[in-house]
Motif scaffolding. Sequence first.
Motif, PDB file in Angstrom:
ATOM      1  N   MET A 165      -6.043   5.294  12.474  1.00  0.00           N
ATOM      2  CA  MET A 165      -5.316   4.102  12.950  1.00  0.00           C
ATOM      3  C   MET A 165      -5.914   2.836  12.325  1.00  0.00           C
ATOM      4  SD  MET A 165      -5.292   2.506  16.773  1.00  0.00           S
ATOM      5  CE  MET A 165      -6.975   1.906  16.623  1.00  0.00           C
TER       6      MET A 165
ATOM      7  N   PHE B 251       5.939  14.179  30.762  1.00  0.00           N
ATOM      8  CA  PHE B 251       5.583  13.354  29.597  1.00  0.00           C
ATOM      9  C   PHE B 251       6.823  12.679  28.984  1.00  0.00           C
ATOM     10  CE2 PHE B 251       1.629  15.936  29.517  1.00  0.00           C
ATOM     11  CZ  PHE B 251       0.763  14.876  29.694  1.00  0.00           C
TER      12      PHE B 251
ATOM     13  N   SER C  48      -1.514   5.447  19.299  1.00  0.00           N
ATOM     14  CA  SER C  48      -0.985   5.825  20.614  1.00  0.00           C
ATOM     15  C   SER C  48      -1.212   7.310  20.883  1.00  0.00           C
ATOM     16  CB  SER C  48       0.489   5.462  20.732  1.00  0.00           C
ATOM     17  OG  SER C  48       1.215   6.014  19.675  1.00  0.00           O
TER      18      SER C  48
ATOM     19  N   GLN D  71       5.462  13.244  20.304  1.00  0.00           N
ATOM     20  CA  GLN D  71       4.256  12.867  21.040  1.00  0.00           C
ATOM     21  C   GLN D  71       4.226  13.544  22.422  1.00  0.00           C
ATOM     22  OE1 GLN D  71       3.393   8.630  21.988  1.00  0.00           O
ATOM     23  NE2 GLN D  71       2.418   8.684  19.986  1.00  0.00           N
TER      24      GLN D  71
ATOM     25  N   PHE E  30       1.438  16.103  23.805  1.00  0.00           N
ATOM     26  CA  PHE E  30       0.715  15.878  25.066  1.00  0.00           C
ATOM     27  C   PHE E  30       0.875  17.082  25.994  1.00  0.00           C
ATOM     28  CE2 PHE E  30       1.343  11.009  24.577  1.00  0.00           C
ATOM     29  CZ  PHE E  30       0.256  10.944  23.736  1.00  0.00           C
TER      30      PHE E  30
ATOM     31  N   LEU F 166      -6.945  10.965  24.343  1.00  0.00           N
ATOM     32  CA  LEU F 166      -8.212  10.548  24.971  1.00  0.00           C
ATOM     33  C   LEU F 166      -8.077  10.497  26.493  1.00  0.00           C
ATOM     34  CD1 LEU F 166     -11.089   9.464  24.176  1.00  0.00           C
ATOM     35  CD2 LEU F 166     -10.146   7.189  24.435  1.00  0.00           C
TER      36      LEU F 166
ATOM     37  N   PHE G 232      -8.144   7.742  15.782  1.00  0.00           N
ATOM     38  CA  PHE G 232      -8.436   6.305  15.886  1.00  0.00           C
ATOM     39  C   PHE G 232      -8.906   5.745  14.541  1.00  0.00           C
ATOM     40  CE2 PHE G 232      -8.917   6.458  20.686  1.00  0.00           C
ATOM     41  CZ  PHE G 232      -7.872   5.587  20.917  1.00  0.00           C
TER      42      PHE G 232
ATOM     43  N   ILE H 278     -16.849  14.354  37.045  1.00  0.00           N
ATOM     44  CA  ILE H 278     -17.096  12.945  37.413  1.00  0.00           C
ATOM     45  C   ILE H 278     -17.173  12.811  38.932  1.00  0.00           C
ATOM     46  CG2 ILE H 278     -16.107  10.615  37.366  1.00  0.00           C
ATOM     47  CD1 ILE H 278     -14.749  11.500  34.664  1.00  0.00           C
TER      48      ILE H 278
ATOM     49  N   PHE I 261      -4.860   7.579  21.783  1.00  0.00           N
ATOM     50  CA  PHE I 261      -5.144   7.052  23.119  1.00  0.00           C
ATOM     51  C   PHE I 261      -4.651   8.010  24.198  1.00  0.00           C
ATOM     52  CE2 PHE I 261      -4.749   4.028  26.673  1.00  0.00           C
ATOM     53  CZ  PHE I 261      -6.003   3.459  26.617  1.00  0.00           C
ATOM     54  N   GLY I 262      -3.454   8.559  23.970  1.00  0.00           N
ATOM     55  CA  GLY I 262      -2.903   9.516  24.924  1.00  0.00           C
ATOM     56  C   GLY I 262      -3.801  10.740  25.051  1.00  0.00           C
TER      57      GLY I 262
ATOM     58  N   ILE J  82     -20.439  11.844  33.090  1.00  0.00           N
ATOM     59  CA  ILE J  82     -20.065  13.019  32.289  1.00  0.00           C
ATOM     60  C   ILE J  82     -21.321  13.657  31.701  1.00  0.00           C
ATOM     61  CG2 ILE J  82     -18.807  13.805  30.238  1.00  0.00           C
ATOM     62  CD1 ILE J  82     -16.820  11.508  30.820  1.00  0.00           C
TER      63      ILE J  82
ATOM     64  N   ASN K  56       0.180   2.449  14.674  1.00  0.00           N
ATOM     65  CA  ASN K  56       0.577   2.551  16.078  1.00  0.00           C
ATOM     66  C   ASN K  56       0.788   4.007  16.467  1.00  0.00           C
ATOM     67  OD1 ASN K  56       1.546   1.902  18.647  1.00  0.00           O
ATOM     68  ND2 ASN K  56       3.645   1.823  17.906  1.00  0.00           N
TER      69      ASN K  56
ATOM     70  N   ASN L 150       6.696   8.900  28.695  1.00  0.00           N
ATOM     71  CA  ASN L 150       6.460   8.496  27.305  1.00  0.00           C
ATOM     72  C   ASN L 150       7.706   7.939  26.652  1.00  0.00           C
ATOM     73  OD1 ASN L 150       4.287   8.304  25.506  1.00  0.00           O
ATOM     74  ND2 ASN L 150       5.205   9.862  24.209  1.00  0.00           N
TER      75      ASN L 150
END
Lengths: 107, 1162
Positions: A67, A18, A84, A35, A39, A90, A64, A101, A87-88, A107, A80, A22
Motif C-alpha cells: 500500500m 461481510f 483496506s 474482498q 474476509f 488485521l 501494508f 486478551i 486493514f480488514g 497478547i 486503497n 463491506n
Amino acid sequence: MKKTIATMLLFVVLLGFFLLFNSGFRLDSFESLFQSFIFTLLTLLLIFYPWLKKVFIIFSLILFILMVIFFILNFIPIANYFGSLAFGILIISGLFYLPKILKKGYI
Amino acid sequence: MLVIKDIYIRKLLIFCKGKMKKHLKAILLYLTITLIVMYSWFHYGLIYGGGDVGLPTYTPQRVLEIISKPWWSETAPGFPRPLSLAALPAQVFFVLLQYIGLPAFGIQAVVFGILLFLMGLNMYFLARDFLGAEKESIPVLAGLYYMINPYMMVMIWHRFAHGSFFLTASLPLLLLFWKKWIKEKKVINLLIFILISVTLSYMFTTIAYVITLWILLFSYTFFEIFVPWKDRKYVFIVMSYSVIGFVIWLLSNVWWILPAFFVFPALASAQHSVNETLSTLIAISKQSIIPYSLAGLNPFYLFYENKLSDTYMNKLFLFIPWIAVTFIFIGIFFAARKKELFFFASLFLLAVFLAKGMAPPLGYFYPFLFEKFFFLGLLRNPFEKIGPLIPLSGSILFAIGFLNLANFFWKKKFLLGKAFIILNFGFFFGIYHWPFWTGTLLGTLEKRNFVEVPKYYQQANEWISSQNKKGNILHLPIATSDSFIYRWQYGYSGPDPNILFFASNPSLSVKFGLPSLDNALSAFDYIDKFSQIEDKEYLKKLLRTFNVRFIVLHNDINWQSSGVQSPEKIGRNLDMMPFLKKQKEIGELIIYEIDESSFLDKIYLTTSFNKITEDQNNANPSFGFSRSDLLPPIATLETPLSKQVSEENSLNELSQIRILPDSPFYILKFFKEAIQKISYEKPDENIYLELAGKKLVEINKIQDKNSNKSISSQVKQYMLYLDKAVDKIFKDGLISGDRITSDTLKIIFGRHRVVLGQIYQKAKDEDKALVNQAVNTLKDREIRMNIQPINNLKTEKELDTYNRRVFRFSVLADGEYEILMENSKVIPLYSKNLNQISLQIDNDIFSRSAQAKDNLISFGNVFLKGGQHEISFTKQNSINLVKNSQDEVELTSGQHVVNTYEIKIEQLDPDSTYILSFEYWIKKGSNPTVKVMQDSDPINYLAADMLNKQRSPQFMEPTRLDAYNKYWNSYQLYISPRKNTSTLSFQIISIPWDDCKSFLLKSWLCDQQEVRANFQKPSTIVIKNINVQRILDNKLFLKDLGNKDLVVVNQSPTNVIFKKKNPLVYEGSFIIEQPSNLIFNETFNQGWELILSKDGKNHLSPNHFIANMYGNGWFLDRSGSYHFRISFAPQKYYYIGLSIGAVSLLSLIIVCLFKQISRRKI
C-alpha cells in the motif's frame, strides 16, 4: 457430512455478514465482492485453524508495505485496495486474539 | 484561620515545586516549542480569521454578549444557536485577556499558545500515567508527537475550527482522570475531570465531539472491565462508577445540553435530511480511505487543493508520514505485549476504523446507523469528528516504537541505524511540518489568513450607536449563505463579521441555512432590480417587514466572489428611494436611514399581514413581500424539448426479468428482492422504483405467454411498490421547492405510463378496471410530484405538448382573475410583441395578447372556480438579439495571442435562459473556444498581478472537434446567467495552434510559455449565423379582481408600546377593538411564547403562526386591553441547567472536601 454442511452454512452466514458490512449487499463492485470473499475465507480458516492468525497478520503487514509503495507512486486506488484488504485482515485476525486478551490482558 | 491558610499555601507551593522539578524537562520542551511557534505565527501583530469561525477573539466582550443566550437576536431576524452556550467559559477567559489590555492578536496568541502547550503537556501526563515514572523519555516524545503530527497540522490548525483545538487539548487529560476515577475511585479525580470538561467546554460547540469524547471514555471503561476479565463484581463496580461519572458529567454540563436538547433536533432536521447526510458521508469517505486515514492525512487540503504548497505531492513528502506510521506499528507490536498499553493499540485501530467512515473495509454500518439514528448524522464527516482519536492513541505508540528502535540501534552501536533514527526525527518533526513552524498552515502558502478590520467599521458603529434608535441594521448586499469575502488589506473570507462590529442594533446580513427563513430573506437579493417608480412601495414594505432602521452599504465587498449583487447598483437604487436618507459615508461604507414615518417596529398589531405561504414564495421571493396582491403558482412544471420516452422501447428500457411466476425458480426472486431490500441504497437510487418497473415487465411477459392468466396480484404489487418508491423520493428530498430535480425520474415514470397503457390494451376485461386504477394511481403520484399536469396538454394552435411551461395555482374562491407574466421589458424581444400567444387554461385553449402593465405583462382576465388550476404556454425563442450580425466573420489568431469575437447582450435579464448558436468552420489550427463573460465573474483582488486580475468565467469550453466533418459545424449553448449579473457577453475565441505536447516527450516542459511559444502557429476560423435568443420562460401570476376577502387591505399596522426587558423578553400593553393579529418580527420558532394578561388573569396564547413568511404572529380574537409578555421559552432551560450544573458541581466539591477531611482524620 455434518461438519461439511456446518462449514458450508457458516461460510454462507459469514459471506452474508461481510457482504452486508463491506458492500451493503451491493453486488456491483468486483473489488468489494472479492474482498468480502477473502474476509469470509480467512475467518473460516481462522475458526478452524486459529494458529494461522500470526501468518495472516504478517500477510497484512506485507499488504501494508505494498500500500505504501503504491501510495508513493500515486496509484491511490491500488494503494486503497491493498490498504483496506490489509486493514480488514488485521482486524479479523486481531479479533481471534480476543480469548487470550480477555484472559491475560495482552497478547 | 489565616495560619491554616498559610500552611496550606506553603504546602501547595512545596508540592508544586516538587512536581515541577519532576516534569521540568517536558514542561521546558513544550514551552519552548510553544513560544517559538507563537512568535512565528504572531510576530506580524495581526490576527488570523475567517474559515468556519470568523473572528472569535477580535472582540471577546461582544462575542460573550451574543453567545450567552440560546437565541441570537443580534443576527436579525434572530436565530437559535444553543450550542454556542458551551463556549461561555472560554469566552469569559478571552474577555479577561481583553480587560488585561491585550490586543486582539495578543489574545489569539495567548489562547493558541496555551492550547498548544496543553496538547503536549496533557499527552505527556497521560503517557506517564500509563507507562510509569521510570520511562521518562516516552511520555516526552508522545507529547511532542501529539503537538506535531500531520493530523494536527492539517485537520486541527489549518482547518481552524476552534472546537477541535479545545478537544485535542483536553482529551488526554480527560482520559487520564476518567481512568483514575474508575480505577482509584477517588472523588477528587471525578471533580478534576468535570472541571476540565466544564472549563474547556468550548469543544462541545461542535456537538459531535460529545460522541467522540464518550467513544474514548466508554472504550476505556469497556477495556477496564474486560481486559483482562476479572469477575462480575468488578464489572458491576466499574460500570457503577462509569454511570456515576457520566451522570455527573451530564448534570454539570446540563446548562448547554438542555437548551440544545430542546432546540437543536428540530433545527437539525429542518436544515439537513438523511439523504443529504449520506451524500456527505459518501463524498467524504472517498477522502478518508485507509492510505489517508492510517497516516492521518487529509487529501483535500494536502493534495487536491495544495493548500500547504504542492511540495506535499513530492515523493519524499508522500513517504515521510509513513515513517510515523511505521513507528506506530512497531509501537503496537510492543504495546500489545503489555497489559497497560494494550488499550492504545486497540484504540488506534478502532479510531482508524471509525474515522475512515464508509470507506472499505466494512464501512457500510455507517449508512445503516444514520438511517436508524438521525442524531448520528452529526458524524457525517467521521475523519474530522472521530479523527482526533488517531493522534491521541498514535502518540504513545509512536513514542514506544521510536524509542524502542532507537534503543536497539544504540545498544547495538549500529551507526547507520542511529543515523536513520536522527534523520527520520528531523524529517518528520522538522521538514514535513514546516508550515507548522513557519505559520503558513493558517491559510495558504501564498496568503495567510490575516485579518485587519478597516477602521471605518468602528466609526460606522459609533455613528449608528450615537443615533440611539431602535430597529435592525440591514447590511447590503446580503450574503447568499452565512459568509462573505471582503476586499480588506489582507482580505477576509468567512462568516459575516458585521454582528461583531455593529454592537448597538441587530444586524441583518446573512442567510441561515433554514429554507423557510432564507427564502424570505432572499427578497433582498432583488434590491438592485427594484425600480425607483414602480417598486419603491414594495421596497419600503420589505424594509418594514424586517424592522429595518439603517442600511449599511458595503462597497468593500468582493461581490463577484461572494456571489451577491453589485453594491454600486444597489447604491444607485437606494439613492433614489424617497423614504431613505443617505446619512453618512465612512470609508467604503454608506449608511442610509429610513425615515421615521416609514419605520415599523418589531412588535405591532394589524388586521392583515402578508399571507403568502412558503410554497407560494418559492416562485419568486421578491413577490412574496412586494406584490402581495398577486397569487404566485404553487408549482411549476416543464415538459421536455422533445419526446423522451419511446412507445416502442419503453418496455425494453425498464429493468428486465427472466423468471416468471410459473417457474420453479420464482421463489429465488423473492430471496433476491429480500436481499435488495436490505441492501444499501445510494441516495439517488430507488429500489422500489426498480421493483415496480420489473413488475410491469413481468405483467407484460405473463400477458404475452398466456393472455387468459389473471394479472391482478401483480398489478396490486406494482401499486404497492409505486407508493413506496414515491415515498422514498419525497423522503430523499428529490422534490425540491416546487419541482422534481431529477430528469431521470421523469423519464422512468414516463416509461411506466407507456407500459401500463400497453398492459391495459392486452388486459382481460376483469383486469382492466384494476389496470386503470394503476394508471390513475400513477398519474395521481406524478401530479403529486409535479411531473405531470392535472389537465392533459393539448396540441392546438401553436401549442405542443413539448417545451411547455405549466403553472399550477391554488385559487381560494370563485371569481375573475387577471393572468400576469413577470417582466414587461421582454415584450419587444418576441415576434408580434407576444400578441396572439396561445395559453392553455385547464382544458381550454385561448389566444391572448400581451399588454405591459406595472412592469408585468397582462394576458387579460379569466373566470376561475375555487380549487387548483393550470395555465401553460409553449416556451418560445426570442428574435435574434445580436445586432449588426455579419454574414461571415473570419477570425485569425496571432502566432502567440488569441483573437476574440465578442457578442454583447443588451438589457440582460439574469433570471432568463439564453441560447447562443452559430456555425463555424476551422480553416486551420485550433477549434474555437466559447467563453461567457459577466460582470459577476469572480475576481481575485489579491492576485499579485493587479493588471491581469484572475477572473473565473461561468462557462469556457472549446467547441467540439469533429474528426470527420472538416467543413461547417454547428454549435449551441444554453446558459442561465448568474443571478447577480447585469452585463453579459459571449466570446468566440480563436486560439493559436499548439502541438507542443505531441512533439516533446517531456510534456511538462510545454507548461512553460517560452517553450510552448516555439510550437505555436496562427489559427483561422470562420463563423456565421450567430444567434442569441432569449427563451420565454417568465413566471405567471394571477391577480384577483373581485374577491374582497382575498385582496389585501392596506390598513396601516399599529405600533405597540413595549419594552425589551432583557434580550429575550419583551413586555408591553395594547388595546384592540376588533380581532387582530399581534406580529412579532423575530424568526418564527415554537419556543417564542406570548403570555397575555387581561383583567388580572394570565394565559398563554395558543394561536401561534408564521407571519410575514418568517416572523411570529398570534391571533387575538377578543377585543380589550391587554398586557403582554413575549419570551423565548428555551431560555428558562438554560437557567435551570445553570442551577443544576452549579448545584452538582458544588455537591461534588463538598463530597470531595468531606472525603479529604475524613481521610485526614483517619
